[in-house]
Design an enzyme around this catalytic site. Structure first.
Site, PDB file in Angstrom:
ATOM      1  N   LYS A  11    -100.629  76.022  47.747  1.00 32.74           N
ATOM      2  CA  LYS A  11    -101.914  75.842  47.075  1.00 32.74           C
ATOM      3  C   LYS A  11    -102.063  74.394  46.648  1.00 32.74           C
ATOM      4  O   LYS A  11    -101.223  73.865  45.904  1.00 32.74           O
ATOM      5  CB  LYS A  11    -102.033  76.763  45.863  1.00 32.74           C
ATOM      6  N   PHE A  46     -99.295  77.611  32.845  1.00 34.58           N
ATOM      7  CA  PHE A  46     -98.378  78.632  33.374  1.00 34.58           C
ATOM      8  C   PHE A  46     -97.783  79.500  32.258  1.00 34.58           C
ATOM      9  O   PHE A  46     -96.585  79.798  32.252  1.00 34.58           O
ATOM     10  CB  PHE A  46     -97.241  78.003  34.177  1.00 34.58           C
ATOM     11  N   ASN A  68     -97.423  77.251  44.193  1.00 38.45           N
ATOM     12  CA  ASN A  68     -98.437  76.517  43.434  1.00 38.45           C
ATOM     13  C   ASN A  68     -97.893  75.147  43.042  1.00 38.45           C
ATOM     14  O   ASN A  68     -97.042  75.040  42.161  1.00 38.45           O
ATOM     15  CB  ASN A  68     -98.831  77.320  42.188  1.00 38.45           C
ATOM     16  N   ASN A  91    -102.100  71.398  34.814  1.00 34.67           N
ATOM     17  CA  ASN A  91    -101.689  71.674  33.437  1.00 34.67           C
ATOM     18  C   ASN A  91    -100.178  71.715  33.222  1.00 34.67           C
ATOM     19  O   ASN A  91     -99.709  72.053  32.145  1.00 34.67           O
ATOM     20  CB  ASN A  91    -102.308  72.999  32.979  1.00 34.67           C
ATOM     21  N   THR A  92     -99.406  71.391  34.257  1.00 29.03           N
ATOM     22  CA  THR A  92     -97.959  71.225  34.144  1.00 29.03           C
ATOM     23  C   THR A  92     -97.630  69.792  34.527  1.00 29.03           C
ATOM     24  O   THR A  92     -97.970  69.355  35.629  1.00 29.03           O
ATOM     25  CB  THR A  92     -97.200  72.210  35.057  1.00 29.03           C
ATOM     26  N   THR A 131    -109.023  75.503  47.097  1.00 33.10           N
ATOM     27  CA  THR A 131    -108.220  74.600  46.290  1.00 33.10           C
ATOM     28  C   THR A 131    -108.019  75.177  44.902  1.00 33.10           C
ATOM     29  O   THR A 131    -108.631  76.189  44.534  1.00 33.10           O
ATOM     30  CB  THR A 131    -108.940  73.235  46.109  1.00 33.10           C
ATOM     31  N   ASN A 132    -107.227  74.455  44.112  1.00 28.69           N
ATOM     32  CA  ASN A 132    -107.031  74.763  42.705  1.00 28.69           C
ATOM     33  C   ASN A 132    -108.198  74.169  41.892  1.00 28.69           C
ATOM     34  O   ASN A 132    -109.223  73.787  42.448  1.00 28.69           O
ATOM     35  CB  ASN A 132    -105.689  74.192  42.228  1.00 28.69           C
ATOM     36  N   ASN A 150    -109.650  75.346  31.816  1.00 29.39           N
ATOM     37  CA  ASN A 150    -108.446  75.927  31.210  1.00 29.39           C
ATOM     38  C   ASN A 150    -107.312  74.919  31.256  1.00 29.39           C
ATOM     39  O   ASN A 150    -107.236  74.078  32.147  1.00 29.39           O
ATOM     40  CB  ASN A 150    -108.051  77.234  31.914  1.00 29.39           C
ATOM     41  N   SER A 156    -101.510  72.885  40.008  1.00 32.76           N
ATOM     42  CA  SER A 156    -102.084  73.043  38.677  1.00 32.76           C
ATOM     43  C   SER A 156    -102.072  71.693  37.960  1.00 32.76           C
ATOM     44  O   SER A 156    -101.049  71.006  37.959  1.00 32.76           O
ATOM     45  CB  SER A 156    -101.298  74.067  37.863  1.00 32.76           C
TER      46      SER A 156
END
Length: 355
Positions: free
Chosen positions: A223, A118, A178, A183-184, A260-261, A114, A181
């Protein structure tokens, strides 16, 4: 067990676009969670209590953040037998996330990629949903996961996390920060030793002030990513110890870690359809990475420091292995997509039997 075997809805959902299926499933759970049809998704609850950070977890299997970003289905997750439910990630302001398509199944590897970024309806809507969808007499604990907006410069990230903490604190049993991620943009830079220390210092001070204001202790969990080498893990552990240990050298219960993430690596999915898509990879391929980070953290943090383990749990044995690596409790994400609610009961029963 649930009256509808998961194989039936899975066959339908897996013929749909992945994100459309995700949205359809959440919409169905919203409609079921407080009505007479709730028993269609309900499962026997496995009692297996454990106390972490001053919280009594009714059992040791939880829902990981990311599946229910806007906190719409808390009652449904509880009905499935989770001992704790984590929703979010929520950012102070609403944001659409990254362009579609941004969710991809890799069924041959029991994996998901994915790059949502966010996407969420913002803090105010999130809190309203928590109030509306959490059962009046909740059995499971509730974790609320906070992040920063994509347009907030990384140098000002702490301001977003402080806004998130203040907003969710009254409604949370614990709050997850968090910082992992993929994706940011630049978010994972917050895991470096100086950046993590600079973030945790104001967050822990604000947490203590909120605890005094509300008369209740809500621990923070950080995280972290699976894509860390041993030196980075040691640095993170040192920072966590600095902020999470009392003057007696023992954990004070106000800080824990989630490991973990998702991973940016592609080991285990090479050559599969969608394997080259950008984003975070979750599911079976991240299992070993996650377990390595957990084991390294446990060795560095010692016993008593709370670790929530997540990543690659597709069976009860996977969960047992994760706890043997050093996790106190575990969370499910991709395994729930591939195995369905039956996995919740299987994992909870396996962990109880392994005590």
């Amino acid at each position: 067990m649930a009256l509808i075997p998961y194989a039936l809805p899975r066959a339908i959902l897996f013929r749909m676009d992945a994100e459309a299926a995700h949205d359809s499933l959440l919409g169905t759970l919203v409609r079921l969670q407080h009505g007479p049809l709730k028993h269609l998704i309900s499962q026997p609850f496995v009692e297996d209590p454990v106390t972490l950070c001053g919280l009594r977890f009714p059992n040791r299997v939880g829902l990981a953040a990311g599946l229910d970003k806007n906190a719409r289905c808390i009652g449904a997750w509880e009905a499935m037998g989770f001992g704790f439910v984590e929703v979010g990630t929520v950012t102070p302001r609403p944001q659409p996330g990254n362009p579609k398509p941004r969710l991809f199944r890799l069924p041959e590897a029991q994996a998901i990629i994915n790059r949502f970024g966010f996407n969420n309806d913002g803090l105010e809507a999130f809190i309203r949903n928590v109030q509306a969808s959490r059962p009046t007499h909740a059995r499971s604990l509730l974790g609320l996961n906070i992040g920063k907006n994509a347009t907030t410069p990384i140098e000002e990230a702490a301001s977003d996390y402080l806004k998130g903490l203040e907003g969710v604190y009254p409604w949370a049993d614990y709050v997850t920060v968090n910082i992992s991620s993929p994706n940011t943009k630049n978010l994972r830079a917050l895991q470096s030793d100086e950046a993590l220390d600079a973030l945790l210092d104001p967050l822990m001070r604000r947490r203590d002030a909120l605890a005094a204001q509300h008369g209740r202790q809500v621990p923070l969990f950080v995280k972290i990513a699976p894509d860390l080498d041993d030196a980075q893990i040691d640095c993170i552990a040192t920072t966590l110890r600095r902020h999470g240990m009392g003057s007696d050298g023992k954990p004070h219960g106000r800080l824990g870690v989630i490991a973990t993430n998702t991973t940016i690596g592609r080991e285990g999915v090479e050559g599969l359809a969608h394997a080259t898509e950008t984003g975070g990879l979750s599911g079976a391929p991240v299992r070993d990475k996650s377990n390595h980070v957990i084991a390294s953290l446990r060795a560095a943090l010692g016993e008593g420091f709370a670790i929530i383990g997540v990543g690659g749990i597709l069976s009860g044995q996977d969960a047992v292995d994760k706890c043997r690596a050093g996790a106190d409790v575990v969370q499910l994400y991709s395994g729930l997509i591939y195995r369905g609610p039956e996995l919740v009961h299987e994992v909870a029963a396996a962990l109880r039997a392994a005590r």
